[in-house]
Design a protein around this motif. Structure first.
Motif, mmCIF file in Angstrom:
data_model
loop_
_atom_site.group_PDB
_atom_site.id
_atom_site.type_symbol
_atom_site.label_atom_id
_atom_site.label_comp_id
_atom_site.label_asym_id
_atom_site.label_seq_id
_atom_site.Cartn_x
_atom_site.Cartn_y
_atom_site.Cartn_z
ATOM 1 N N PRO A 1 1.158 -1.152 0.378
ATOM 2 C CA PRO A 1 0.117 0.319 -0.119
ATOM 3 C C PRO A 1 0.829 1.468 0.033
ATOM 4 N N TYR A 2 0.464 2.616 -0.508
ATOM 5 C CA TYR A 2 0.961 3.460 -0.793
ATOM 6 C C TYR A 2 1.308 3.950 1.244
ATOM 7 N N ALA A 3 2.171 4.826 1.686
ATOM 8 C CA ALA A 3 2.548 5.521 2.934
ATOM 9 C C ALA A 3 1.804 6.606 3.130
ATOM 10 N N THR A 4 1.064 7.111 4.469
ATOM 11 C CA THR A 4 0.838 7.726 5.074
ATOM 12 C C THR A 4 1.720 8.242 6.103
ATOM 13 N N MET A 5 1.888 9.792 5.890
ATOM 14 C CA MET A 5 2.298 10.672 7.576
ATOM 15 C C MET A 5 2.307 9.702 8.640
ATOM 16 N N ASP A 6 0.941 8.926 9.237
ATOM 17 C CA ASP A 6 0.525 8.283 10.439
ATOM 18 C C ASP A 6 1.642 6.987 10.001
ATOM 19 N N ASP A 7 1.680 6.527 9.119
ATOM 20 C CA ASP A 7 2.910 5.495 8.854
ATOM 21 C C ASP A 7 4.003 5.818 9.063
ATOM 22 N N LEU A 8 4.559 7.000 8.756
ATOM 23 C CA LEU A 8 5.953 7.306 9.183
ATOM 24 C C LEU A 8 6.357 7.472 11.043
ATOM 25 N N ALA A 9 4.749 8.317 11.148
ATOM 26 C CA ALA A 9 5.296 9.383 12.585
ATOM 27 C C ALA A 9 5.040 7.713 13.260
#
Length: 199
Positions: free
Chosen positions: A59-67
């Motif tokens: 899936p495409y990453a979100t900023m929440d995935d990163l945070a």
């Protein structure tokens, strides 16, 4: 903070995606869940659009995935000695996390694939570290205590795993290259677990 390694990558011909899966496997061998995410391509045409969900792969990453990750492994093919534009674009939009210090103190590592042995592996890896350093992440490479690093005639650097994919992008990963990808995943997992609750 969640207990997972975010393996965030962009791959055009599949080599970097395979490396990402191996890094994820290494993290899970090290006792940490791995979350594979990619980013969509970017276009010079301001009207170009793509599907919100990729047709295949991660899936495409979100900023929440990163945070919310405990650690990050960032992978890209080289683009003239630099990371691919889609990953750069993703990090260009992460200033909200930077302002909050959301990534500060978390371990991170990088990996890359190039068309030739001297196709910019080390400069690509170093360029990928720059936004991570600005975010305050703790950069980890591969130590020479990894025996494969000292004997590789393929990809592999102390800055992170690398792969020589050939000009057509079709050369398979060698066993040494695979070993080093898994070693990075294990190393990041161990670092994340050791740092948990200490920063």
């Amino acid at each position: 903070m969640s207990d997972y390694l975010l393996v965030l990558y962009f791959s055009r011909d599949g080599a970097t995606a395979e490396m990402a899966r191996l890094v994820a496997r290494g993290a899970e061998e090290g006792g940490l869940e791995a979350r594979l995410r990619t980013v969509p391509p970017v276009s010079a045409d301001c009207e170009a659009t793509g599907p919100a969900v990729p047709e295949a792969g991660a899936p495409y990453a979100t900023m929440d995935d990163l945070a919310n990750c405990a650690a990050l492994a960032l992978g890209s093919p080289t683009r003239f000695g630099n990371m691919a534009a889609p990953l750069k674009y993703f990090f260009d939009n992460s200033s909200g996390l930077w302002m909050k210090g959301a990534l500060s103190g978390k371990p991170a590592g990088v990996f890359t694939s190039t068309g030739s042995m001297h196709g910019g592996q080390e400069t690509t890896l170093l360029s990928m570290m720059l936004p991570l350093l600005h975010h305050g992440m703790l950069i980890s490479g591969l130590p020479y205590s990894e025996p494969d690093l000292a004997q590789t005639r393929d990809g592999g650097t102390p800055y992170g795993p690398s792969h020589v994919a050939g000009i057509d992008g079709k050369l398979p990963l060698t066993q040494v290259e695979k070993n080093l990808c898994q070693a990075l995943g294990r190393r990041l997992a161990h670092l994340a677990k050791a740092l948990k609750g200490k920063l």
